[in-house]
Design a protein around this motif. Sequence first.
Motif, PDB file in Angstrom:
ATOM      1  N   ARG A 244      27.496-132.452  25.426  1.00  0.00           N
ATOM      2  CA  ARG A 244      26.810-132.958  24.190  1.00  0.00           C
ATOM      3  C   ARG A 244      27.515-133.999  23.331  1.00  0.00           C
ATOM      4  O   ARG A 244      28.681-133.861  23.156  1.00  0.00           O
TER       5      ARG A 244
ATOM      6  N   ALA B 161      15.801-125.274  29.909  1.00  0.00           N
ATOM      7  CA  ALA B 161      15.696-126.584  29.973  1.00  0.00           C
ATOM      8  C   ALA B 161      14.390-126.835  29.748  1.00  0.00           C
ATOM      9  O   ALA B 161      13.442-126.431  30.599  1.00  0.00           O
TER      10      ALA B 161
ATOM     11  N   ASP C 215      20.112-139.088  27.038  1.00  0.00           N
ATOM     12  CA  ASP C 215      20.045-137.636  27.675  1.00  0.00           C
ATOM     13  C   ASP C 215      21.366-137.056  28.076  1.00  0.00           C
ATOM     14  O   ASP C 215      22.078-137.536  29.143  1.00  0.00           O
ATOM     15  N   ASP C 216      21.987-136.257  27.227  1.00  0.00           N
ATOM     16  CA  ASP C 216      23.013-135.564  27.523  1.00  0.00           C
ATOM     17  C   ASP C 216      22.908-134.090  27.741  1.00  0.00           C
ATOM     18  O   ASP C 216      23.895-133.460  27.974  1.00  0.00           O
ATOM     19  N   LEU C 217      21.722-133.837  28.169  1.00  0.00           N
ATOM     20  CA  LEU C 217      21.323-132.571  28.370  1.00  0.00           C
ATOM     21  C   LEU C 217      20.442-131.991  29.871  1.00  0.00           C
ATOM     22  O   LEU C 217      20.730-131.104  30.398  1.00  0.00           O
TER      23      LEU C 217
ATOM     24  N   PRO D 200      25.011-129.464  30.322  1.00  0.00           N
ATOM     25  CA  PRO D 200      25.074-130.294  29.242  1.00  0.00           C
ATOM     26  C   PRO D 200      26.533-130.678  28.858  1.00  0.00           C
ATOM     27  O   PRO D 200      27.379-129.900  28.958  1.00  0.00           O
TER      28      PRO D 200
ATOM     29  N   LYS E 295      21.244-121.718  29.097  1.00  0.00           N
ATOM     30  CA  LYS E 295      20.539-122.777  28.934  1.00  0.00           C
ATOM     31  C   LYS E 295      19.085-122.734  29.571  1.00  0.00           C
ATOM     32  O   LYS E 295      19.043-122.911  31.092  1.00  0.00           O
TER      33      LYS E 295
ATOM     34  N   LEU F  44      18.990-127.428  21.205  1.00  0.00           N
ATOM     35  CA  LEU F  44      19.540-128.882  21.198  1.00  0.00           C
ATOM     36  C   LEU F  44      18.500-130.028  21.732  1.00  0.00           C
ATOM     37  O   LEU F  44      18.047-129.671  22.837  1.00  0.00           O
TER      38      LEU F  44
ATOM     39  N   ASP G  69      18.470-130.858  16.104  1.00  0.00           N
ATOM     40  CA  ASP G  69      19.298-129.747  16.556  1.00  0.00           C
ATOM     41  C   ASP G  69      19.282-128.626  15.585  1.00  0.00           C
ATOM     42  O   ASP G  69      19.288-128.955  14.403  1.00  0.00           O
TER      43      ASP G  69
ATOM     44  N   GLN H 227      19.330-122.198  23.869  1.00  0.00           N
ATOM     45  CA  GLN H 227      20.300-121.599  24.157  1.00  0.00           C
ATOM     46  C   GLN H 227      20.391-120.262  23.798  1.00  0.00           C
ATOM     47  O   GLN H 227      20.265-119.964  22.536  1.00  0.00           O
TER      48      GLN H 227
ATOM     49  N   GLY I 155      14.746-131.102  25.230  1.00  0.00           N
ATOM     50  CA  GLY I 155      15.839-130.510  25.050  1.00  0.00           C
ATOM     51  C   GLY I 155      16.084-129.113  25.834  1.00  0.00           C
ATOM     52  O   GLY I 155      15.651-129.016  26.663  1.00  0.00           O
ATOM     53  N   ILE I 156      17.382-128.521  25.093  1.00  0.00           N
ATOM     54  CA  ILE I 156      17.500-126.980  25.931  1.00  0.00           C
ATOM     55  C   ILE I 156      17.606-125.794  25.027  1.00  0.00           C
ATOM     56  O   ILE I 156      17.985-126.290  23.670  1.00  0.00           O
TER      57      ILE I 156
END
Length: 615
Positions: free
Chosen positions: A242, A157, A226-228, A240, A155, A207, A202, A165, A162-163
Amino acid sequence: MWRSEAADETIESAGGLSRHQLPWTDFDAVARGEGGPEPVRKLRAAERSRRLLLLRGLVEVSAKSEDSYRPLPSPEIAWELLARVERTAPHALETILAHPYTGTWAGYTTRLCRQDITGVCPFWVHLGHLHCLAAAAAVRGEIPFEAELPVWQGKAALPTLGIAQLRTEAPFSVARIRGSRGRVEISNSRSRVRLPANLSADTPGWLGVREAVAWSDDRRLLVRIDDLDPYRGLYEPIRPERLSPVEIESWRTVLADAWQLLTRHLPAVAEALPVGLDSLVPEPAVPFRLPSASTGEAFGSAIISYGEDPAPLAAALVHEFQHIRLGGLLHLVRLNHDDPRERLYAPWRDDPRPLGGVLHGIYAFFGVTSFWRALAAAEPDNELAAFEFALWRGQVWRTLTVVRADESLTAAGRRFLDGVAEKLLPWQKESVAGAPRTWARLAAADHYAAWRTRHLRPDPGTVADLAAAWRAGVARPDSAAAALSEPSPTPVPDGDWHDARTDLIRLRLGVDGRARFAAHGSAVPGATEADLRFVAGRADEAAAGYRQLLAANPDDPAALTGLGLALAARSTGPAARALLHRPELVRAVHRLLREESRSTPSVEAIAGWLGRFTH
């Protein structure tokens, strides 16, 4: 007027110093939970400068040693990119500096640097997050750039965005990011990710950080969900987690409803809150509760568990906004001298707390009290709102009264608490319906007695004297006066405890409370059959149930307290008094008698004896 030296207002001149000022009028307004958005803007400006100082300090220290940042380029490269963004797109720089987790990262990495430790990841990964911040600013500013980024478990960031992958087998590696003419790509030797035009969407390999927008008339609340971000947690970087599309829409819905409640019932707070809250970290639902948290380094962020009811969420938003305001204020002024001792009772915690933590709790739950007070006034039939108001106005006032006399407070700290007290004192006299008021009193007594049982250790000599006096049949022993002494609390708990009875009270007093209590009460974590009987109003049956629990485990803190509550519901006899006001002494004497004899009296008998001379 309080002043604080901090970094100047630009990246390029961050070595210079200016002063941030907070007039006493603003200080007093913040203490009272007032003042509107302007004091919050001043706190945010000071926080921006503090972050610049931390960033520049990290660059200057780490740039001297290649071992601290290799295999990434020097942090000076990231600093230079930030300076470019400032010159061409200053708004993009401001977004990154204001991002709550820029503060979390800067504080965390500075501590690693000073203590010469690595943290969750190798130090170069943590330090390399500065390249992620600079790249995110460049993407936002739409300027051409190239940079290298640290990659953690595949990941990469871009904070606030976002991030990416990437395919990699290494736990920590490096990726390259390029931006030109609106096109941004992140790549390594095995994969390539192109960022979408809509960065919140996404797409394969990407993400995006999503947002929630809530409106109430002309007032808007805009927060990132913000879940990342790797630095969104309380203590150290986290991976993360998600949310699904359904979950994110559920959050948006309940946030919109909570915002409606805030603007309707606490309009002054709703006016200031969007200036101080711009990011929410979603946590999974917790049955029958809505826990939340924040940290002073992440100005602008709240960590909140999901719940379907907008009223507790609105209270949690106010709670965390209070923490945010006080956290910013504490970067400008000291409210207490350093005192890390965990020595104070805090009704919102199960463990003893240091003075600084109690000050935060007082201010946060002062805000919670204000919300439930307003909602209870607007909805006279809302028993849960009345209960919450009655509970927290008393708990906060009780704690504030103790702390105001503490010698570790500074003059500013006393002034701050005076401001809280100015608003809170009149609320103590406001009328609350009988049933919610009674349940609030019982919930407060429940928590305090259980805390005493678990965290106070009576003097062993006094316990031995009392046990000997019991065996000798003495009605009032010579050690009776010594039994009233208050031992210092210990942070190590003696026994487990769930605040299940208060959860049950909330369930019963809520919407469709009796039906929901009957259907779901047994699912409340830690709740026993005796607890269900007590909250159902069957005190005699509850007392019988607690006696059975104590026969099996006389040391159970919840059963000890529960028996005291059940007995007190019928009378204020000596056993109830001892179990609610000196439960640690009851347990200690009973424990010693059990060790010394095969024939042991009941806990209730010991409590009844001790209650005759302990109050």
